[in-house]
Design an enzyme around this catalytic site. Sequence first.
Site, PDB file in Angstrom:
ATOM      1  N   GLY A   1       0.686  -1.230   0.114  1.00 33.88           N
ATOM      2  CA  GLY A   1       0.164   0.161  -0.107  1.00 33.88           C
ATOM      3  C   GLY A   1       0.902   1.228   0.088  1.00 33.88           C
TER       4      GLY A   1
ATOM      5  N   LYS B   1       4.443  -3.617   9.860  1.00 38.44           N
ATOM      6  CA  LYS B   1       3.791  -2.572  10.125  1.00 38.44           C
ATOM      7  C   LYS B   1       2.471  -2.887  10.846  1.00 38.44           C
ATOM      8  CE  LYS B   1       0.898  -2.945   6.571  1.00 38.44           C
ATOM      9  NZ  LYS B   1      -0.517  -2.886   6.386  1.00 38.44           N
TER      10      LYS B   1
ATOM     11  N   ASN C   1      -5.574  -4.008  12.946  1.00 36.08           N
ATOM     12  CA  ASN C   1      -4.481  -4.126  13.746  1.00 36.08           C
ATOM     13  C   ASN C   1      -4.589  -2.867  14.870  1.00 36.08           C
ATOM     14  OD1 ASN C   1      -2.807  -6.520  12.786  1.00 36.08           O
ATOM     15  ND2 ASN C   1      -3.145  -5.171  10.950  1.00 36.08           N
TER      16      ASN C   1
ATOM     17  N   GLU D   1      -3.536  -9.492  11.197  1.00 33.23           N
ATOM     18  CA  GLU D   1      -2.574 -10.319  11.017  1.00 33.23           C
ATOM     19  C   GLU D   1      -1.329 -10.028  12.006  1.00 33.23           C
ATOM     20  OE1 GLU D   1      -1.487 -12.886   8.915  1.00 33.23           O
ATOM     21  OE2 GLU D   1      -2.502 -12.689   6.975  1.00 33.23           O
TER      22      GLU D   1
END
Length: 326
Positions: A132, A187, A252, A277
């Site tokens: 992204g 990230k 997240n 994730e």
Amino acid sequence: MNISVIGGGSWGTALSSILSKNNNIKWWVRREKLAAQIKTKRRNTKYLANCKLNLKKIDITTNLEEALITCDIIIVAVPSSFIEETFEPFSKLLINKTVLSAVKGVLPKKLITPQQYFLELEKSLNYGVISGPCHAEEIANEMKSYLTISSFQPLSQLNLSKIFQSSFVSIKLSNDVIGAEYSAIIKNIYAIMVGISSGLGYGDNFIAVLITACTHELKRLLYHFDPKDRIVSQPAYLGDLLVTCYSTHSRNRTLGLTIGKGYSVENAKAKMLMVAEGYSATASIYKIIKKLNLQKETNIINTAYKVLHQEKDAKKEMKKLSYLIG
């Protein structure tokens, strides 16, 4: 080019939406019930209800062998923990094909990235990574978005910019496969930490310093994994990190926010409608870091591991971290 998208979650739905603007595609989803629902409602109401799909250009199937045989380009958008069981029986169907991974996790049993897995499975394939900043929810609303596609081999001959291009998506090509893939994984861990901070009541000043520290830690880790100079202020690194840490769409960040508000890790996970994730990635990345003896350089990931997988008190651990990053 014949294109197949593998995965029926929000990211698979978003990528199918983008690709069907300019291409006829095949889209594999695991469950018959979900496939039938998408065909009936022209939307994936389970994962991305706002995204209206052009089914004139999308052939939905639950037959993975069919989806793999008929394509030149395979877009992989399944959770990292399901990659092995999904592709292991069909390794011969990957010969000389292009695999573009939109997976943002480590294979937990093997402690390897999707790139390492797919090239072990079939060395002849051309591997790339889609990163992204690009939230599926914004794709659904056709908001301006950005994709970086990274590959070891030149991708210009595949006309990927044209394949993915739409009025609201800009494409950038890169050759930093390892950096882009690890960055997309790590990230998510940092976004959980930002969410925890916010849930605990830390303000914008602290979170700005935390994200700055995350950026430096990320750059150090990427260099250890693949020693090359990178400008981490590029969209595939810092841009993706920022949107994952700040956006209300971020699973997240939401998981971390719930933990910061006092929920146990297990209860916070149970409240999530989709997989974050970063939770499993924290365990996998920490084990890799420990194996490489890099713990002294990864205070933020170390803290995430203590809170998420060792049941340490989030408030106490975040206070300790505040002294280390300031």
